[in-house]
Design an enzyme around this catalytic site. Structure first.
Site, short mmCIF file in Angstrom:
data_model
loop_
_atom_site.label_atom_id
_atom_site.label_comp_id
_atom_site.label_asym_id
_atom_site.label_seq_id
_atom_site.Cartn_x
_atom_site.Cartn_y
_atom_site.Cartn_z
N GLY A 43 0.94 -1.18 -0.19
CA GLY A 43 0.12 -0.11 -0.02
C GLY A 43 0.79 1.08 0.04
N ASN A 80 -12.03 -3.83 3.34
CA ASN A 80 -10.60 -4.26 3.61
C ASN A 80 -10.32 -5.61 3.92
OD1 ASN A 80 -9.89 -1.65 3.31
ND2 ASN A 80 -9.73 -1.01 5.35
N THR A 133 -3.67 -1.80 8.30
CA THR A 133 -5.11 -1.44 7.92
C THR A 133 -6.27 -1.74 8.86
OG1 THR A 133 -4.41 -2.53 5.87
CG2 THR A 133 -6.57 -2.27 6.19
N ARG A 177 -1.30 9.38 21.28
CA ARG A 177 -2.24 10.39 21.36
C ARG A 177 -2.40 10.89 22.74
NH1 ARG A 177 -5.71 7.55 16.37
NH2 ARG A 177 -4.69 8.99 14.67
N HIS A 209 -8.54 -1.36 19.04
CA HIS A 209 -8.35 -0.34 18.35
C HIS A 209 -9.39 0.64 17.86
CE1 HIS A 209 -5.92 3.01 16.54
NE2 HIS A 209 -6.17 2.55 15.57
N1 APR Z 1 -2.74 -4.24 -3.05
C1 APR Z 1 -2.04 -3.28 -2.73
N2 APR Z 1 -2.11 -1.88 -2.66
C2 APR Z 1 -3.64 -1.72 -2.43
C3 APR Z 1 -4.60 -2.89 -2.95
C4 APR Z 1 -4.13 -4.10 -3.03
N3 APR Z 1 -4.81 -5.05 -3.16
N4 APR Z 1 -5.84 -2.33 -2.53
C5 APR Z 1 -5.72 -1.10 -2.15
N5 APR Z 1 -4.37 -0.61 -2.27
C6 APR Z 1 -3.75 0.46 -1.99
C7 APR Z 1 -4.44 1.63 -2.76
O1 APR Z 1 -4.06 1.81 -4.02
C8 APR Z 1 -3.83 2.65 -1.77
O2 APR Z 1 -2.81 3.40 -2.57
O3 APR Z 1 -3.66 0.96 -0.66
C9 APR Z 1 -3.38 2.38 -0.42
C10 APR Z 1 -4.26 2.99 0.73
O4 APR Z 1 -3.87 4.20 0.69
P1 APR Z 1 -4.67 5.53 1.20
O5 APR Z 1 -6.07 5.37 0.44
O6 APR Z 1 -4.16 6.72 1.18
O7 APR Z 1 -5.07 4.91 2.84
P2 APR Z 1 -4.18 5.10 4.00
O8 APR Z 1 -4.48 6.71 4.65
O9 APR Z 1 -2.81 4.86 3.81
O10 APR Z 1 -4.77 4.23 4.90
C11 APR Z 1 -4.58 2.83 4.70
O11 APR Z 1 -4.22 2.18 7.26
O12 APR Z 1 -4.43 3.36 9.06
C12 APR Z 1 -5.02 2.81 7.99
O13 APR Z 1 -7.77 3.03 8.22
C13 APR Z 1 -6.40 3.34 7.75
O14 APR Z 1 -7.14 1.06 6.59
C14 APR Z 1 -6.68 2.40 6.19
C15 APR Z 1 -4.97 2.00 6.06
#
Ligand code: APR
Length: 309
Positions: A9, A95, A119, A151, A175
């Site tokens: 990600g 997710n 996640t 926090r 969490h």
């Molecule tokens: N494989 C790889 N990457 C993926 C997949 C997958 N199957 N599905 C989605 N992604 C990527 C998306 O393309 C995106 O770039 O995961 C990334 C998620 O990034 P953001 O939308 O910016 O989310 P972010 O703020 O990083 O949070 C991600 O962490 O803290 C937790 O609650 C939050 O569940 C969330 C996670």
């Protein structure tokens, strides 16, 4: 040989985690996203920052799990983030598919790795990762308590006008809204917090910490927190790669500790080269124990939603 850490990600949490790791310089970093250009673009940008910050770590961006092969640690951040009005649990059905697919690949290409899950909903995603990878519980660890504790420490330090580094705090449980802060064990320069603040102020600070993620979601509007979550996840990687054996609040599957069986919740653990090397059992009061069990029940409900059991 340098450790290899893969971050799955390349969004806000993943990109920031990769940056923090590359700047530390103790590992080579692989940043993977299904959006290949996002991962490659962020990795290239981070790589070009390293001459300036003085790190010679390697970092690549990719969409291929071949590049993740034989990672020592895999940090999972892929998945959607909260929008205003959403709870972490609202993310579960989306997710779970993303995290399950990622974990199948991780188990295939990096079967000896230690997995750090970020996640949300966090505790349920750790349970899912355990089930899909088949790894033992010490190698599948969730990031939650370090963030929640940070926090609370921030708000206590602000209230008292002292350095955050002088404040220690304890937060256990899932969490989410049932997380369990233990003001009884919070200290400021070694002095119990309850000698420094009246109970109603302590409770207000605890409530702000419980809602800490939602407060940021409300301000950002388009996503959720990432600076503090990435700092927390990378502090777990530090303790594992450098075999520091820090005692940190992390989400792990309990096996009878605190009278809880087969549920993932946040508790203090010793993190070292083997992952979770010990689960610490604090002596809790009856009320605290009851609150921890309620928190575990809430996690169980989310796990049930996923159809895991
Ligand atoms: N494989 C790889 N990457 C993926 C997949 C997958 N199957 N599905 C989605 N992604 C990527 C998306 O393309 C995106 O770039 O995961 C990334 C998620 O990034 P953001 O939308 O910016 O989310 P972010 O703020 O990083 O949070 C991600 O962490 O803290 C937790 O609650 C939050 O569940 C969330 C996670």
């Amino acid at each position: 040989m340098r450790a290899k850490v893969s971050v799955i990600g390349a969004g806000m949490v993943g990109g920031t985690s990769a940056q923090r790791l590359a700047e530390r310089g103790y590992s080579d970093v692989v940043l993977l996203d299904i959006v290949e250009g996002l991962a490659r673009g962020k990795a290239l940008d981070i790589l070009q920052s390293l001459p300036v910050v003085g790190s010679d770590a390697g970092i690549i961006g990719t969409a291929s799990y071949d590049d993740v092969a034989d990672s020592d640690i895999v940090v999972i951040t892929s998945g959607i983030a909260r929008k205003p009005g959403m709870s972490r649990e609202d993310l579960v059905l989306t997710n779970m598919k993303i995290v399950a697919g990622v974990c199948e690949n991780v188990a295939r290409v990096a079967p000896e790795s230690i997995v750090v899950v970020v996640t949300n909903p966090l505790d349920a995603m750790v349970q899912l990762a355990l089930s899909v990878t088949g790894f033992e519980r010490g190698r599948v660890i969730g990031q939650s308590g370090i963030l929640d504790t940070a926090r609370l420490r921030t708000f206590i330090a602000e209230e008292l006008g002292v350095a955050v580094t002088s404040v220690s705090a304890y937060v256990l449980g899932g969490h989410g809204n049932t997380m369990l802060a233990l003001p009884r064990l919070c200290t400021v320069g070694g002095v119990p917090l309850r000698e420094l603040l009246p109970p109603e102020r302590v409770e207000a600070l605890v409530q702000r910490a419980v809602n800490g993620g939602a407060e940021i979601v409300g301000l950002l509007q388009t996503g959720s927190a990432y600076y503090a979550p990435s700092a927390a996840a990378v502090s777990m990687v530090d303790s594992i790669v450098l075999d520091r054996k820090n005692i940190l609040p992390c989400a792990v599957q309990l096996k009878g500790e605190y009278g809880i069986d087969d549920v993932v919740v946040g508790v203090p653990v010793k993190l070292g080269a083997a992952g979770v090397e010990q689960v610490l059992e604090l002596a809790l009061t009856d009320d605290e124990m009851a609150a921890l069990r309620r928190s575990a029940d809430a996690v169980r409900e989310t796990v049930t939603l996923m159809g895991l059991r």
